[in-house]
Design a protein around this motif. Structure first.
Motif, PDB file in Angstrom:
ATOM      1  N   GLY A  62       0.757  -1.090   0.175  1.00  0.00           N
ATOM      2  CA  GLY A  62      -0.061  -0.165  -0.188  1.00  0.00           C
ATOM      3  C   GLY A  62       0.820   1.163  -0.100  1.00  0.00           C
ATOM      4  N   ARG A  63       2.192   1.162  -0.240  1.00  0.00           N
ATOM      5  CA  ARG A  63       2.892   2.278  -0.187  1.00  0.00           C
ATOM      6  C   ARG A  63       2.600   3.238  -1.536  1.00  0.00           C
ATOM      7  NH1 ARG A  63       8.525  -0.225   1.196  1.00  0.00           N
ATOM      8  NH2 ARG A  63       9.123   1.529  -0.136  1.00  0.00           N
ATOM      9  N   PRO A  64       2.843   4.395  -1.154  1.00  0.00           N
ATOM     10  CA  PRO A  64       2.519   5.298  -2.384  1.00  0.00           C
ATOM     11  C   PRO A  64       3.888   5.433  -3.312  1.00  0.00           C
ATOM     12  CG  PRO A  64       2.861   6.654  -0.664  1.00  0.00           C
ATOM     13  CD  PRO A  64       2.933   5.268  -0.071  1.00  0.00           C
ATOM     14  N   ASP A  65       4.825   4.610  -3.197  1.00  0.00           N
ATOM     15  CA  ASP A  65       6.033   4.869  -4.098  1.00  0.00           C
ATOM     16  C   ASP A  65       5.617   4.646  -5.445  1.00  0.00           C
ATOM     17  OD1 ASP A  65       7.305   4.911  -1.509  1.00  0.00           O
ATOM     18  OD2 ASP A  65       7.931   2.757  -1.650  1.00  0.00           O
ATOM     19  N   VAL A  66       6.785   5.358  -6.300  1.00  0.00           N
ATOM     20  CA  VAL A  66       6.387   5.241  -7.630  1.00  0.00           C
ATOM     21  C   VAL A  66       7.604   4.039  -8.033  1.00  0.00           C
ATOM     22  CG1 VAL A  66       6.969   6.100  -9.848  1.00  0.00           C
ATOM     23  CG2 VAL A  66       5.894   7.565  -8.149  1.00  0.00           C
ATOM     24  N   ILE A  67       7.085   2.995  -8.777  1.00  0.00           N
ATOM     25  CA  ILE A  67       7.856   1.880  -9.342  1.00  0.00           C
ATOM     26  C   ILE A  67       7.905   2.117 -10.936  1.00  0.00           C
ATOM     27  CG2 ILE A  67       7.832  -0.693  -9.484  1.00  0.00           C
ATOM     28  CD1 ILE A  67       6.102  -0.777  -6.792  1.00  0.00           C
ATOM     29  N   MET A  68       9.231   1.971 -11.199  1.00  0.00           N
ATOM     30  CA  MET A  68       9.506   1.900 -12.552  1.00  0.00           C
ATOM     31  C   MET A  68       9.623   0.227 -13.023  1.00  0.00           C
ATOM     32  SD  MET A  68       9.553   4.756 -13.850  1.00  0.00           S
ATOM     33  CE  MET A  68       9.962   4.364 -15.485  1.00  0.00           C
ATOM     34  N   LEU A  69       8.710   0.034 -13.975  1.00  0.00           N
ATOM     35  CA  LEU A  69       8.964  -1.130 -14.754  1.00  0.00           C
ATOM     36  C   LEU A  69       9.611  -1.186 -15.868  1.00  0.00           C
ATOM     37  CD1 LEU A  69       7.849  -4.419 -14.903  1.00  0.00           C
ATOM     38  CD2 LEU A  69       5.668  -3.599 -15.614  1.00  0.00           C
ATOM     39  N   ALA A  71      10.856  -2.933 -19.237  1.00  0.00           N
ATOM     40  CA  ALA A  71      10.873  -4.316 -19.965  1.00  0.00           C
ATOM     41  C   ALA A  71      11.899  -5.122 -20.211  1.00  0.00           C
ATOM     42  CB  ALA A  71       9.895  -4.248 -21.246  1.00  0.00           C
ATOM     43  N   ALA A  72      12.152  -6.389 -20.252  1.00  0.00           N
ATOM     44  CA  ALA A  72      13.473  -7.087 -20.724  1.00  0.00           C
ATOM     45  C   ALA A  72      13.511  -6.994 -22.255  1.00  0.00           C
ATOM     46  CB  ALA A  72      13.090  -8.569 -20.206  1.00  0.00           C
ATOM     47  N   ASP A  73      14.671  -6.854 -22.426  1.00  0.00           N
ATOM     48  CA  ASP A  73      15.207  -6.424 -23.850  1.00  0.00           C
ATOM     49  C   ASP A  73      14.406  -5.532 -24.726  1.00  0.00           C
ATOM     50  OD1 ASP A  73      17.032  -7.415 -25.743  1.00  0.00           O
ATOM     51  OD2 ASP A  73      15.605  -8.903 -26.665  1.00  0.00           O
ATOM     52  N   SER A  74      14.153  -4.359 -23.914  1.00  0.00           N
ATOM     53  CA  SER A  74      13.478  -3.455 -24.614  1.00  0.00           C
ATOM     54  C   SER A  74      13.698  -2.004 -23.971  1.00  0.00           C
ATOM     55  CB  SER A  74      12.052  -3.612 -24.716  1.00  0.00           C
ATOM     56  OG  SER A  74      10.986  -2.537 -24.910  1.00  0.00           O
ATOM     57  N   SER A  75      13.490  -0.872 -24.581  1.00  0.00           N
ATOM     58  CA  SER A  75      13.417   0.310 -23.820  1.00  0.00           C
ATOM     59  C   SER A  75      12.001   0.729 -23.337  1.00  0.00           C
ATOM     60  CB  SER A  75      13.794   1.316 -24.773  1.00  0.00           C
ATOM     61  OG  SER A  75      13.146   1.367 -25.899  1.00  0.00           O
ATOM     62  N   PHE A  76      11.034   0.225 -23.540  1.00  0.00           N
ATOM     63  CA  PHE A  76       9.631   0.155 -22.958  1.00  0.00           C
ATOM     64  C   PHE A  76       9.760   0.060 -21.504  1.00  0.00           C
ATOM     65  CE2 PHE A  76       5.215  -1.066 -21.740  1.00  0.00           C
ATOM     66  CZ  PHE A  76       4.543  -0.155 -22.363  1.00  0.00           C
ATOM     67  N   SER A  77       9.016   1.302 -20.775  1.00  0.00           N
ATOM     68  CA  SER A  77       8.754   1.126 -19.375  1.00  0.00           C
ATOM     69  C   SER A  77       7.481   1.884 -18.930  1.00  0.00           C
ATOM     70  CB  SER A  77      10.127   1.909 -18.785  1.00  0.00           C
ATOM     71  OG  SER A  77       9.726   3.491 -19.170  1.00  0.00           O
ATOM     72  N   LEU A  78       7.086   1.433 -17.823  1.00  0.00           N
ATOM     73  CA  LEU A  78       6.058   2.124 -17.149  1.00  0.00           C
ATOM     74  C   LEU A  78       6.256   2.405 -15.691  1.00  0.00           C
ATOM     75  CD1 LEU A  78       3.288  -0.687 -18.012  1.00  0.00           C
ATOM     76  CD2 LEU A  78       3.563   1.382 -19.168  1.00  0.00           C
ATOM     77  N   SER A  79       5.706   3.642 -15.314  1.00  0.00           N
ATOM     78  CA  SER A  79       5.605   4.046 -13.926  1.00  0.00           C
ATOM     79  C   SER A  79       4.450   3.723 -13.426  1.00  0.00           C
ATOM     80  CB  SER A  79       5.872   5.610 -14.079  1.00  0.00           C
ATOM     81  OG  SER A  79       5.811   6.229 -12.767  1.00  0.00           O
ATOM     82  N   LEU A  80       4.509   3.076 -12.162  1.00  0.00           N
ATOM     83  CA  LEU A  80       3.398   2.587 -11.302  1.00  0.00           C
ATOM     84  C   LEU A  80       3.291   3.211 -10.216  1.00  0.00           C
ATOM     85  CD1 LEU A  80       3.914  -1.175 -12.219  1.00  0.00           C
ATOM     86  CD2 LEU A  80       2.471   0.347 -13.453  1.00  0.00           C
ATOM     87  N   LYS A  81       2.037   3.746  -9.637  1.00  0.00           N
ATOM     88  CA  LYS A  81       1.857   4.383  -8.333  1.00  0.00           C
ATOM     89  C   LYS A  81       0.521   4.032  -7.836  1.00  0.00           C
ATOM     90  CE  LYS A  81       2.283   8.468  -5.697  1.00  0.00           C
ATOM     91  NZ  LYS A  81       2.469   9.686  -5.574  1.00  0.00           N
ATOM     92  N   LYS A  82       0.524   3.538  -6.595  1.00  0.00           N
ATOM     93  CA  LYS A  82      -0.732   3.438  -6.001  1.00  0.00           C
ATOM     94  C   LYS A  82      -0.950   4.668  -5.119  1.00  0.00           C
ATOM     95  CE  LYS A  82      -3.346   0.509  -2.800  1.00  0.00           C
ATOM     96  NZ  LYS A  82      -3.210  -0.691  -1.546  1.00  0.00           N
ATOM     97  N   ASP A  83      -2.466   5.233  -5.535  1.00  0.00           N
ATOM     98  CA  ASP A  83      -2.845   6.134  -4.707  1.00  0.00           C
ATOM     99  C   ASP A  83      -4.222   5.726  -4.286  1.00  0.00           C
ATOM    100  OD1 ASP A  83      -3.109   8.726  -3.910  1.00  0.00           O
ATOM    101  OD2 ASP A  83      -3.768   9.765  -5.556  1.00  0.00           O
ATOM    102  N   GLY A  84      -4.358   5.483  -2.779  1.00  0.00           N
ATOM    103  CA  GLY A  84      -5.632   5.073  -2.030  1.00  0.00           C
ATOM    104  C   GLY A  84      -5.845   3.734  -2.924  1.00  0.00           C
ATOM    105  N   PRO A  85      -7.174   3.634  -3.614  1.00  0.00           N
ATOM    106  CA  PRO A  85      -7.734   2.508  -4.163  1.00  0.00           C
ATOM    107  C   PRO A  85      -7.322   2.312  -5.640  1.00  0.00           C
ATOM    108  CG  PRO A  85      -9.445   3.887  -4.050  1.00  0.00           C
ATOM    109  CD  PRO A  85      -8.354   4.630  -3.209  1.00  0.00           C
ATOM    110  N   ASN A  86      -6.476   3.511  -6.052  1.00  0.00           N
ATOM    111  CA  ASN A  86      -6.342   3.518  -7.579  1.00  0.00           C
ATOM    112  C   ASN A  86      -4.833   3.205  -7.747  1.00  0.00           C
ATOM    113  OD1 ASN A  86      -8.971   4.397  -8.401  1.00  0.00           O
ATOM    114  ND2 ASN A  86      -8.549   6.347  -7.405  1.00  0.00           N
ATOM    115  N   LEU A  87      -4.617   3.100  -9.125  1.00  0.00           N
ATOM    116  CA  LEU A  87      -3.390   2.729  -9.739  1.00  0.00           C
ATOM    117  C   LEU A  87      -3.160   3.831 -10.813  1.00  0.00           C
ATOM    118  CD1 LEU A  87      -0.797   1.168 -10.324  1.00  0.00           C
ATOM    119  CD2 LEU A  87      -2.224  -0.491 -11.947  1.00  0.00           C
ATOM    120  N   THR A  88      -1.983   4.655 -10.765  1.00  0.00           N
ATOM    121  CA  THR A  88      -1.602   5.410 -11.768  1.00  0.00           C
ATOM    122  C   THR A  88      -0.583   4.652 -12.731  1.00  0.00           C
ATOM    123  OG1 THR A  88      -2.139   7.323 -10.551  1.00  0.00           O
ATOM    124  CG2 THR A  88      -0.851   7.508 -12.454  1.00  0.00           C
TER     125      THR A  88
END
Length: 143
Positions: A62-69, A71-88
């Motif tokens: 439940g921490r509101p940290d931003v996590i960078m995902l 991808a393996a063998d790619s430059s594609f990435s996503l930033s993930l953040k939990k904000d209450g019940p929501n995901l950004t």
């Protein structure tokens, strides 16, 4: 919320190390690895395992940290953040906000629908396949 997963096989022998693309669509916004120059296709089984593991961790701690995902063998990435019940979910200038539980259910359903016909074509000892199956089991603990 829609999630599409596409395998990009290079021959008729399928393994858990195949390249693929993912597309997330929500409220008129799209985040995708497909159709980019240079290619941002990724090792899709590994990406999905990592994605699921990170989402499970976000839901559990439940921490509101931003996590960078990244991808393996790619430059594609996503930033993930939990904000209450929501995901950004952010990628470059595109940002989606979706209820995390809804996203988890949609991702699980989409992954299983994509994976089911492929499982019989992949060696049951394939480590990338087994990592993905393990991540899907962990996902059940937070749904």
């Amino acid at each position: 919320m829609e999630i599409s997963i596409k395998l990009l096989p290079i021959d008729d022998r399928t393994s858990g190390f195949e390249m693929g693309d993912i597309t997330l669509e929500h409220q008129g916004k799209t985040i995708t690895s497909a159709g980019r120059t240079p290619s941002q296709s990724m090792m899709i089984f590994i990406f999905l395992s990592d994605f699921i593991e990170m989402l499970v961790a976000l839901e559990k701690n439940g921490r509101p940290d931003v996590i960078m995902l990244i991808a393996a063998d790619s430059s594609f990435s996503l930033s993930l953040k939990k904000d209450g019940p929501n995901l950004t979910i952010s990628e470059q200038s595109t940002k989606m906000i979706v209820p995390l539980q809804d996203f988890l259910r949609t991702l699980r359903s989409s992954t299983l629908q994509w994976l089911t016909p492929l499982k019989s074509k992949i060696d049951s000892e394939d480590p990338a396949l087994n990592d993905l199956l393990s991540a899907l089991k962990k996902m059940e603990t937070v749904l």
